[in-house]
Design a protein around this motif. Structure first.
Motif, PDB file in Angstrom:
ATOM      1  N   TYR A 119       0.840  -1.198   0.000  1.00 23.58           N
ATOM      2  CA  TYR A 119       0.000   0.000   0.000  1.00 23.58           C
ATOM      3  C   TYR A 119       0.875   1.247   0.000  1.00 23.58           C
ATOM      4  CZ  TYR A 119      -3.101   3.673   1.634  1.00 23.58           C
ATOM      5  OH  TYR A 119      -3.785   4.866   1.762  1.00 23.58           O
ATOM      6  N   ILE A 120       0.611   2.151  -0.941  1.00 19.26           N
ATOM      7  CA  ILE A 120       1.340   3.418  -1.010  1.00 19.26           C
ATOM      8  C   ILE A 120       0.606   4.450  -0.165  1.00 19.26           C
ATOM      9  CG2 ILE A 120       2.361   5.173  -2.501  1.00 19.26           C
ATOM     10  CD1 ILE A 120       3.409   2.318  -2.959  1.00 19.26           C
ATOM     11  N   SER A 121       1.139   4.709   1.011  1.00 22.02           N
ATOM     12  CA  SER A 121       0.560   5.698   1.906  1.00 22.02           C
ATOM     13  C   SER A 121       1.273   7.033   1.688  1.00 22.02           C
ATOM     14  CB  SER A 121       0.668   5.229   3.354  1.00 22.02           C
ATOM     15  OG  SER A 121      -0.023   6.113   4.224  1.00 22.02           O
ATOM     16  N   SER A 122       1.329   7.869   2.718  1.00 21.53           N
ATOM     17  CA  SER A 122       1.921   9.201   2.551  1.00 21.53           C
ATOM     18  C   SER A 122       2.543   9.693   3.855  1.00 21.53           C
ATOM     19  CB  SER A 122       0.853  10.201   2.101  1.00 21.53           C
ATOM     20  OG  SER A 122       1.365  11.518   2.130  1.00 21.53           O
ATOM     21  N   PRO A 123       3.755  10.246   3.797  1.00 18.01           N
ATOM     22  CA  PRO A 123       4.353  10.836   5.000  1.00 18.01           C
ATOM     23  C   PRO A 123       3.745  12.184   5.363  1.00 18.01           C
ATOM     24  CG  PRO A 123       5.813  11.153   3.144  1.00 18.01           C
ATOM     25  CD  PRO A 123       4.671  10.305   2.641  1.00 18.01           C
ATOM     26  N   SER A 124       2.777  12.643   4.572  1.00 18.06           N
ATOM     27  CA  SER A 124       2.064  13.862   4.961  1.00 18.06           C
ATOM     28  C   SER A 124       1.384  13.674   6.312  1.00 18.06           C
ATOM     29  CB  SER A 124       1.026  14.238   3.901  1.00 18.06           C
ATOM     30  OG  SER A 124       0.029  13.242   3.793  1.00 18.06           O
ATOM     31  N   ILE A 125       1.176  12.426   6.712  1.00 18.76           N
ATOM     32  CA  ILE A 125       0.542  12.155   8.002  1.00 18.76           C
ATOM     33  C   ILE A 125       1.374  12.673   9.178  1.00 18.76           C
ATOM     34  CG2 ILE A 125      -0.685  10.142   7.106  1.00 18.76           C
ATOM     35  CD1 ILE A 125       1.367   8.371   8.485  1.00 18.76           C
ATOM     36  N   TYR A 126       2.689  12.871   8.957  1.00 19.96           N
ATOM     37  CA  TYR A 126       3.560  13.384  10.023  1.00 19.96           C
ATOM     38  C   TYR A 126       3.463  14.906  10.179  1.00 19.96           C
ATOM     39  CZ  TYR A 126       6.132   8.926   9.303  1.00 19.96           C
ATOM     40  OH  TYR A 126       6.498   7.607   9.170  1.00 19.96           O
ATOM     41  N   THR A 127       2.902  15.600   9.193  1.00 21.42           N
ATOM     42  CA  THR A 127       3.007  17.053   9.114  1.00 21.42           C
ATOM     43  C   THR A 127       2.392  17.751  10.326  1.00 21.42           C
ATOM     44  OG1 THR A 127       2.856  16.893   6.713  1.00 21.42           O
ATOM     45  CG2 THR A 127       2.535  19.064   7.675  1.00 21.42           C
ATOM     46  N   GLY A 128       3.127  18.709  10.848  1.00 25.69           N
ATOM     47  CA  GLY A 128       2.640  19.492  11.983  1.00 25.69           C
ATOM     48  C   GLY A 128       3.332  20.836  12.025  1.00 25.69           C
ATOM     49  N   ARG A 129       3.046  21.618  13.043  1.00 24.09           N
ATOM     50  CA  ARG A 129       3.609  22.966  13.177  1.00 24.09           C
ATOM     51  C   ARG A 129       4.890  22.923  14.000  1.00 24.09           C
ATOM     52  NH1 ARG A 129      -0.872  27.254  14.943  1.00 24.09           N
ATOM     53  NH2 ARG A 129       0.965  28.575  14.684  1.00 24.09           N
ATOM     54  N   GLU A 130       5.866  22.179  13.508  1.00 24.51           N
ATOM     55  CA  GLU A 130       7.153  22.079  14.195  1.00 24.51           C
ATOM     56  C   GLU A 130       8.176  21.440  13.266  1.00 24.51           C
ATOM     57  OE1 GLU A 130       6.952  19.399  17.487  1.00 24.51           O
ATOM     58  OE2 GLU A 130       5.847  17.874  16.368  1.00 24.51           O
ATOM     59  N   ASP A 131       9.457  21.708  13.523  1.00 26.20           N
ATOM     60  CA  ASP A 131      10.525  21.020  12.807  1.00 26.20           C
ATOM     61  C   ASP A 131      10.583  19.576  13.291  1.00 26.20           C
ATOM     62  OD1 ASP A 131      11.482  23.252  11.349  1.00 26.20           O
ATOM     63  OD2 ASP A 131      12.605  23.953  13.099  1.00 26.20           O
ATOM     64  N   GLN A 132      10.792  18.658  12.347  1.00 24.93           N
ATOM     65  CA  GLN A 132      10.884  17.238  12.687  1.00 24.93           C
ATOM     66  C   GLN A 132      12.054  16.634  11.904  1.00 24.93           C
ATOM     67  OE1 GLN A 132       6.840  15.158  13.068  1.00 24.93           O
ATOM     68  NE2 GLN A 132       6.316  16.911  11.776  1.00 24.93           N
ATOM     69  N   TYR A 133      12.974  16.026  12.640  1.00 20.68           N
ATOM     70  CA  TYR A 133      14.166  15.462  12.015  1.00 20.68           C
ATOM     71  C   TYR A 133      14.242  13.959  12.274  1.00 20.68           C
ATOM     72  CZ  TYR A 133      15.584  20.373  11.916  1.00 20.68           C
ATOM     73  OH  TYR A 133      15.628  21.731  11.713  1.00 20.68           O
ATOM     74  N   GLY A 134      14.599  13.211  11.231  1.00 16.30           N
ATOM     75  CA  GLY A 134      14.791  11.770  11.384  1.00 16.30           C
ATOM     76  C   GLY A 134      13.548  11.054  11.878  1.00 16.30           C
ATOM     77  N   ILE A 135      12.406  11.402  11.339  1.00 10.21           N
ATOM     78  CA  ILE A 135      11.147  10.800  11.792  1.00 10.21           C
ATOM     79  C   ILE A 135      11.156   9.297  11.529  1.00 10.21           C
ATOM     80  CG2 ILE A 135       8.632  10.818  11.551  1.00 10.21           C
ATOM     81  CD1 ILE A 135       8.945  13.634  10.303  1.00 10.21           C
ATOM     82  N   ARG A 136      10.829   8.531  12.521  1.00 10.04           N
ATOM     83  CA  ARG A 136      10.713   7.078  12.371  1.00 10.04           C
ATOM     84  C   ARG A 136       9.245   6.688  12.170  1.00 10.04           C
ATOM     85  NH1 ARG A 136      14.975   4.082  13.111  1.00 10.04           N
ATOM     86  NH2 ARG A 136      13.697   2.252  13.571  1.00 10.04           N
ATOM     87  N   GLU A 137       9.051   5.530  11.597  1.00 13.80           N
ATOM     88  CA  GLU A 137       7.708   5.093  11.219  1.00 13.80           C
ATOM     89  C   GLU A 137       6.744   5.046  12.400  1.00 13.80           C
ATOM     90  OE1 GLU A 137      10.573   3.476   8.160  1.00 13.80           O
ATOM     91  OE2 GLU A 137      10.545   3.678  10.354  1.00 13.80           O
TER      92      GLU A 137
END
Length: 341
Positions: A119-137
């Motif tokens: 299934y091709i999902s999307s990392p847009s699900i992580y999006t928020g009002r902050e810097d995010q580095y090295g996000i893990r699943e």
């Protein structure tokens, strides 16, 4: 010719939903030599093009069982790449396509004994009002109401996981910011903004972002189909080359022989303006998409990089095309297609 057909019929079958979309053609080119590829979609013109590169076009709507159900028979693997992918729209449309449609595809995979569904999902699900580095699943939120697309993709992942618990082998990929010739979303949006009002540039364009060459996403999909140990897993997919947003823009505009126009504006004021524009469009049911959305502002305003170590370790994922190559190639293509007018 008969001998070729007989050989092709002995190949394992891969069904791709959303095959007439941006990623679809790259997937087919990647898989068609090894598999018999069924390309499901609704765009007949694009379907004929896909047939010329070796796929079998299956005109169908994956949200309608009567339309698509027959194509799942005898299929070994499914790549579910079909989706309503836009930052703005009606919730009912997102829910029907991304949630119910994904659930139907998983159900048909289960009922037809498909070995694995990617299934091709999307990392847009992580999006928020902050810097995010090295996000893990595992850092994906349970809920994110920044827009209805994100909300629907989170729910769609839950649908896939539900059928996984019933016994269907599933793999979820979250590819970040696809770039390549044929893109209808990422770069075209930036180019339209550049031509109309200029590209909003926050913090001097110094926020780090991750992009992915579309060819590398096709590679990740091909690995996810058969890799042992990948079943039930979720993988971030990027080029593994995070770069400052402003630098990426400069590289692309240089390749496209176009002058960038930036608007250096404060984030807070822009976010409030986007919120107001969304409210106006909702209340008055205006057609089209607001010129600014909260999702777009957050995407442009904050750093977001993703950890792809799980994909490297389990899938054996090694990006084959560099970001510099993709930007240069796409920029030249853009100039040839649009810049000379």
């Amino acid at each position: 010719m008969k001998r070729e057909d007989e050989t092709d019929n002995r190949k394992e079958i891969v069904l791709i939903t959303g095959a007439t979309g941006f990623l679809g053609e790259y997937l087919i080119r990647r898989l068609v030599g090894e598999y018999r590829v069924l390309a499901m979609g609704r765009n007949y013109e694009k379907g004929r093009k896909l047939e010329k590169i070796g796929a079998e076009f299956c005109p169908a709507d994956f949200t309608d069982e009567k339309s698509c159900g027959k194509y799942f028979q005898g299929v070994r693997y499914v790549v579910h790449a079909g989706a309503l992918s836009t930052v703005w729209g009606e919730w009912e449309d997102f829910y029907k396509t991304n949630v119910l449609g994904t659930g139907l595809v998983a159900k048909l995979c289960y009922e037809n004994r498909v070995q694995r569904m990617v299934y091709i999902s999307s990392p847009s699900i992580y999006t928020g009002r902050e810097d995010q580095y090295g996000i893990r699943e595992e850092q994906a939120p349970d809920q994110n109401d920044l827009n209805d697309y994100i909300r629907s993709k989170l729910m769609a992942e839950r649908e896939v996981e539900k059928w996984g618990r019933k016994g269907l082998e599933t793999v979820i990929l979250r590819p970040r910011g696809l770039i390549g010739i044929g893109d209808t979303s990422l770069v075209p949006r930036l180019m339209r903004a550049n031509d109309r009002v200029g590209i909003p540039l926050f913090r001097g364009g110094g926020n780090l972002v991750d992009l992915t060459s579309v060819e590398n996403v096709a590679l990740a999909c091909s690995l996810a189909l058969t890799k042992k140990g990948a079943e039930g897993q979720i993988f971030n997919i990027t080029n593994g080359e995070p770069e400052k947003f402003g630098i990426l823009l400069e590289r692309f505009f240089k390749a496209a022989k176009k002058t960038p126009r930036y608007r250096k504006i404060p984030f807070g004021m822009t976010y409030k303006a986007a919120f107001l524009l969304e409210w106006i469009y909702r209340i008055f049911r205006l057609k089209g998409e607001p010129p600014l959305t909260r999702y777009t502002v957050c995407t442009l305003g904050f750093a977001q990089t993703m950890d792809i170590s799980r994909a490297r370790e389990i899938l054996g994922y090694k990006p084959e095309k560099t970001l510099a190559e993709s930007i240069e190639e796409y920029g030249k293509w853009w100039w040839e297609k649009y810049g000379k007018d």
